[in-house]
Design a protein around this motif. Structure first.
Motif, PDB file in Angstrom:
ATOM      1  N   SER A 186       0.861  -1.178   0.000  1.00  0.00           N
ATOM      2  CA  SER A 186       0.000   0.000   0.000  1.00  0.00           C
ATOM      3  C   SER A 186       0.902   1.235   0.000  1.00  0.00           C
ATOM      4  O   SER A 186       2.104   1.145   0.294  1.00  0.00           O
ATOM      5  CB  SER A 186      -0.874  -0.004   1.248  1.00  0.00           C
ATOM      6  N   PRO A 187       0.375   2.417  -0.303  1.00  0.00           N
ATOM      7  CA  PRO A 187       1.215   3.627  -0.263  1.00  0.00           C
ATOM      8  C   PRO A 187       1.900   3.839   1.087  1.00  0.00           C
ATOM      9  O   PRO A 187       3.098   4.130   1.143  1.00  0.00           O
ATOM     10  CB  PRO A 187       0.213   4.749  -0.573  1.00  0.00           C
ATOM     11  N   SER A 188       1.149   3.673   2.180  1.00  0.00           N
ATOM     12  CA  SER A 188       1.737   3.925   3.501  1.00  0.00           C
ATOM     13  C   SER A 188       2.822   2.906   3.838  1.00  0.00           C
ATOM     14  O   SER A 188       3.851   3.240   4.437  1.00  0.00           O
ATOM     15  CB  SER A 188       0.656   3.922   4.583  1.00  0.00           C
ATOM     16  N   LYS A 189       2.593   1.659   3.430  1.00  0.00           N
ATOM     17  CA  LYS A 189       3.589   0.623   3.726  1.00  0.00           C
ATOM     18  C   LYS A 189       4.829   0.795   2.846  1.00  0.00           C
ATOM     19  O   LYS A 189       5.961   0.519   3.279  1.00  0.00           O
ATOM     20  CB  LYS A 189       2.966  -0.763   3.521  1.00  0.00           C
ATOM     21  N   LEU A 190       4.636   1.279   1.622  1.00  0.00           N
ATOM     22  CA  LEU A 190       5.780   1.543   0.743  1.00  0.00           C
ATOM     23  C   LEU A 190       6.612   2.689   1.302  1.00  0.00           C
ATOM     24  O   LEU A 190       7.853   2.654   1.251  1.00  0.00           O
ATOM     25  CB  LEU A 190       5.295   1.862  -0.671  1.00  0.00           C
ATOM     26  N   ALA A 191       5.945   3.683   1.870  1.00  0.00           N
ATOM     27  CA  ALA A 191       6.665   4.795   2.504  1.00  0.00           C
ATOM     28  C   ALA A 191       7.483   4.304   3.695  1.00  0.00           C
ATOM     29  O   ALA A 191       8.612   4.763   3.942  1.00  0.00           O
ATOM     30  CB  ALA A 191       5.669   5.868   2.949  1.00  0.00           C
ATOM     31  N   GLU A 192       6.927   3.337   4.409  1.00  0.00           N
ATOM     32  CA  GLU A 192       7.646   2.734   5.543  1.00  0.00           C
ATOM     33  C   GLU A 192       8.888   1.995   5.046  1.00  0.00           C
ATOM     34  O   GLU A 192       9.971   2.083   5.644  1.00  0.00           O
ATOM     35  CB  GLU A 192       6.697   1.760   6.252  1.00  0.00           C
ATOM     36  N   ALA A 193       8.723   1.265   3.929  1.00  0.00           N
ATOM     37  CA  ALA A 193       9.858   0.536   3.340  1.00  0.00           C
ATOM     38  C   ALA A 193      10.945   1.512   2.909  1.00  0.00           C
ATOM     39  O   ALA A 193      12.143   1.270   3.136  1.00  0.00           O
ATOM     40  CB  ALA A 193       9.382  -0.294   2.156  1.00  0.00           C
ATOM     41  N   GLN A 194      10.544   2.614   2.294  1.00  0.00           N
ATOM     42  CA  GLN A 194      11.517   3.617   1.843  1.00  0.00           C
ATOM     43  C   GLN A 194      12.281   4.223   3.018  1.00  0.00           C
ATOM     44  O   GLN A 194      13.494   4.457   2.939  1.00  0.00           O
ATOM     45  CB  GLN A 194      10.787   4.717   1.079  1.00  0.00           C
ATOM     46  N   LYS A 195      11.567   4.435   4.113  1.00  0.00           N
ATOM     47  CA  LYS A 195      12.208   5.008   5.301  1.00  0.00           C
ATOM     48  C   LYS A 195      13.211   4.031   5.911  1.00  0.00           C
ATOM     49  O   LYS A 195      14.304   4.411   6.339  1.00  0.00           O
ATOM     50  CB  LYS A 195      11.128   5.374   6.330  1.00  0.00           C
ATOM     51  N   GLN A 196      12.832   2.749   5.952  1.00  0.00           N
ATOM     52  CA  GLN A 196      13.727   1.724   6.524  1.00  0.00           C
ATOM     53  C   GLN A 196      14.931   1.458   5.642  1.00  0.00           C
ATOM     54  O   GLN A 196      16.002   1.135   6.131  1.00  0.00           O
ATOM     55  CB  GLN A 196      12.955   0.417   6.743  1.00  0.00           C
ATOM     56  N   PHE A 197      14.735   1.578   4.314  1.00  0.00           N
ATOM     57  CA  PHE A 197      15.813   1.237   3.369  1.00  0.00           C
ATOM     58  C   PHE A 197      16.016   2.397   2.392  1.00  0.00           C
ATOM     59  O   PHE A 197      15.627   2.327   1.223  1.00  0.00           O
ATOM     60  CB  PHE A 197      15.488  -0.062   2.632  1.00  0.00           C
ATOM     61  N   PRO A 198      16.643   3.495   2.880  1.00  0.00           N
ATOM     62  CA  PRO A 198      16.827   4.673   2.034  1.00  0.00           C
ATOM     63  C   PRO A 198      17.700   4.405   0.814  1.00  0.00           C
ATOM     64  O   PRO A 198      17.634   5.150  -0.166  1.00  0.00           O
ATOM     65  CB  PRO A 198      17.477   5.687   2.985  1.00  0.00           C
ATOM     66  N   GLN A 199      18.505   3.327   0.895  1.00  0.00           N
ATOM     67  CA  GLN A 199      19.367   2.998  -0.241  1.00  0.00           C
ATOM     68  C   GLN A 199      18.599   2.345  -1.391  1.00  0.00           C
ATOM     69  O   GLN A 199      19.122   2.193  -2.492  1.00  0.00           O
ATOM     70  CB  GLN A 199      20.522   2.089   0.201  1.00  0.00           C
ATOM     71  N   ALA A 200      17.344   1.962  -1.149  1.00  0.00           N
ATOM     72  CA  ALA A 200      16.514   1.337  -2.193  1.00  0.00           C
ATOM     73  C   ALA A 200      15.704   2.407  -2.920  1.00  0.00           C
ATOM     74  O   ALA A 200      15.403   3.463  -2.374  1.00  0.00           O
ATOM     75  CB  ALA A 200      15.567   0.324  -1.573  1.00  0.00           C
ATOM     76  N   THR A 201      15.365   2.103  -4.177  1.00  0.00           N
ATOM     77  CA  THR A 201      14.458   2.957  -4.943  1.00  0.00           C
ATOM     78  C   THR A 201      13.180   2.168  -5.192  1.00  0.00           C
ATOM     79  O   THR A 201      13.241   1.006  -5.601  1.00  0.00           O
ATOM     80  CB  THR A 201      15.085   3.353  -6.294  1.00  0.00           C
ATOM     81  N   PHE A 202      12.038   2.786  -4.937  1.00  0.00           N
ATOM     82  CA  PHE A 202      10.751   2.136  -5.172  1.00  0.00           C
ATOM     83  C   PHE A 202       9.969   2.929  -6.219  1.00  0.00           C
ATOM     84  O   PHE A 202       9.804   4.145  -6.091  1.00  0.00           O
ATOM     85  CB  PHE A 202       9.939   2.043  -3.871  1.00  0.00           C
ATOM     86  N   LYS A 203       9.503   2.224  -7.231  1.00  0.00           N
ATOM     87  CA  LYS A 203       8.755   2.837  -8.328  1.00  0.00           C
ATOM     88  C   LYS A 203       7.433   2.091  -8.471  1.00  0.00           C
ATOM     89  O   LYS A 203       7.354   0.892  -8.173  1.00  0.00           O
ATOM     90  CB  LYS A 203       9.591   2.726  -9.619  1.00  0.00           C
ATOM     91  N   VAL A 204       6.399   2.755  -8.905  1.00  0.00           N
ATOM     92  CA  VAL A 204       5.074   2.149  -8.999  1.00  0.00           C
ATOM     93  C   VAL A 204       4.599   2.180 -10.443  1.00  0.00           C
ATOM     94  O   VAL A 204       4.609   3.240 -11.088  1.00  0.00           O
ATOM     95  CB  VAL A 204       4.065   2.896  -8.100  1.00  0.00           C
ATOM     96  N   GLU A 205       4.213   1.013 -10.953  1.00  0.00           N
ATOM     97  CA  GLU A 205       3.644   0.964 -12.299  1.00  0.00           C
ATOM     98  C   GLU A 205       2.194   1.454 -12.244  1.00  0.00           C
ATOM     99  O   GLU A 205       1.418   1.017 -11.392  1.00  0.00           O
ATOM    100  CB  GLU A 205       3.700  -0.457 -12.859  1.00  0.00           C
TER     101      GLU A 205
END
Length: 400
Positions: A20-39
């Motif tokens: 979900s958007p909120s959970k993806l934001a949580e993932a981004q915060k935990q792993f700033p070295q990762a890039t997340f993109k949404v189709e």
């Protein structure tokens, strides 16, 4: 490492998503070295705008990403070569209808991780939608009862926003003193139990359920040693049943005699006895009127399940005498609800819960050298070949 939350392309449309958007934001915060993109997707339960509002790039093209995160099978023509993919492939049991998909994964040099193969060192699944299948399955069973007996008109689960809305609808019902049986001990059964408890239906012991009459609705949750017994009469433990299913026979009919509504939330293992057979259903002692078969093993341990039903048409009738399907309104019919993709009816809650598990169990393994072997165990294909753990699928891939 660049991750893509991909669009679901399977029909009928599935509105769920890994994050979900909120959970993806949580993932981004935990792993700033990762890039997340949404189709971009016009069917997802969360809109493109909800992701964009949290700063994520939404695009029609995610071919620049390394890891593709989906829910259901990706159509062959949508698979991007040389990527890592996560989705439910429905191939690990050699399902004939997806053989070409697994072959295409190998041909396109894709590294495939099936969500079902993401397990701990003991083989227990770390992620899944089981709880949500249990939640919706219990609700749909009550809805089937209302359709059969014209006692109430519950709305379909799909248009309702979340579990709490389902509970609110159930709490409007005026139940008679029916007996409800729930089989299982895992996430599916626990999801169903959440619904029964939220309705304040009294939970009773096996002894009381079998031997007592009640002036209110009650339920009993049973595990494998409640509805199976060793042929030699010994009582050992659950593990003995799992290790030696051939030494057991069903003891389910004692429950069928007193049950009105049965929710099948158990896991059925190869070689285990059927809970009840078609011959059992012919018995005058068989009292079950409505079956919510969440496990949905067709022609399997719950003999009234002749086929999987659909979200659009979830209920059918079973005629004990002819062992065939009839109109569920028929007086002879046992009502069967056997939808095999129940979590699709609770896409928002199911996506939130799935993302929470995925963030905890899977994403860290990409950044900490996978010390628990989660990715290593789950990897089905690599370099155009089946991994060692899944080499048993080679004959299936070859069409043998």
């Amino acid at each position: 490492m660049k991750f893509a939350v991909i669009k679901e392309r399977k029909n009928p449309p599935d509105r769920r998503v890994v994050f979900s958007p909120s959970k993806l934001a949580e993932a981004q915060k935990q792993f700033p070295q990762a890039t997340f993109k949404v189709e971009s997707s016009d069917i997802r339960v969360f809109s493109d705008k909800e992701y964009q509002n949290l700063g994520f790039e939404v695009s029609e093209n995610v071919s620049d990403c390394d890891v593709m995160l989906g829910v259901k099978e990706v159509p062959i023509d949508a698979l991007i070569p040389n990527k890592k993919y996560f989705f439910f492939s429905h191939t690990i049991k050699k399902q004939p209808y997806n053989r070409k998909l697994l072959k295409a994964v190998l041909d396109k040099n894709i590294e495939l991780y099936d969500h079902e193969t993401i397990v701990n060192e003991k083989g227990f699944r770390l992620i899944g939608f089981g709880r949500y299948a249990g939640i919706v399955g219990a609700y749909n069973g009550f809805r089937a009862w209302g359709l059969k007996y014209n006692t109430w008109q519950l709305p379909k689960a799909g248009p309702l926003p979340n579990q709490q809305a389902l509970i609110s609808e159930l709490n409007k019902l005026e139940l008679s003193n029916i007996k409800i049986l729930l089989s299982g001990s895992g996430k599916v059964a626990n999801g169903s139990q959440e619904m029964l408890d939220a309705m304040n239906i009294k939970s009773v012991s096996v002894t009381d359920y079998l031997n007592s009459a009640f002036s209110e609705p009650v339920y009993c949750k049973i595990d494998v040693l409640d509805y199976n017994k060793r042929k030699d009469g010994r009582v050992i433990d659950n593990q003995d049943f799992f290790d030696n299913p051939q030494d057991y026979e069903s003891d389910f009919m004692r429950f069928a005699k007193v049950t009105d509504y049965y929710i099948a939330g158990h896991f059925y293992g190869d070689g285990a006895p059927f809970l009840y057979t078609r011959t059992d259903v012919k018995s005058p002692d068989f009292n079950i009127k409505v079956v919510a078969d969440i496990s949905c093993d067709v022609d399997g341990p719950v003999a009234t399940t002749l086929r999987a039903s659909t979200i659009a048409d979830p209920v059918y009738g079973y005629d004990p005498k002819t062992e065939s399907e009839i109109d569920y309104k028929n007086d002879k019919a046992i009502v069967v609800m056997a939808v095999d993709n129940l979590p699709c009816e609770l896409p928002q809650d199911a996506s939130e819960g799935f993302g929470e598990m995925f963030l905890k169990a899977v994403i860290p393994a990409f950044f900490n050298n996978d010390p628990d072997g989660v990715l290593q165990r789950a990897k089905m294909t690599e370099n155009g070949k089946l991994s060692e753990n899944f080499s048993y699928l080679q004959g299936y891939v070859d069409g043998n």
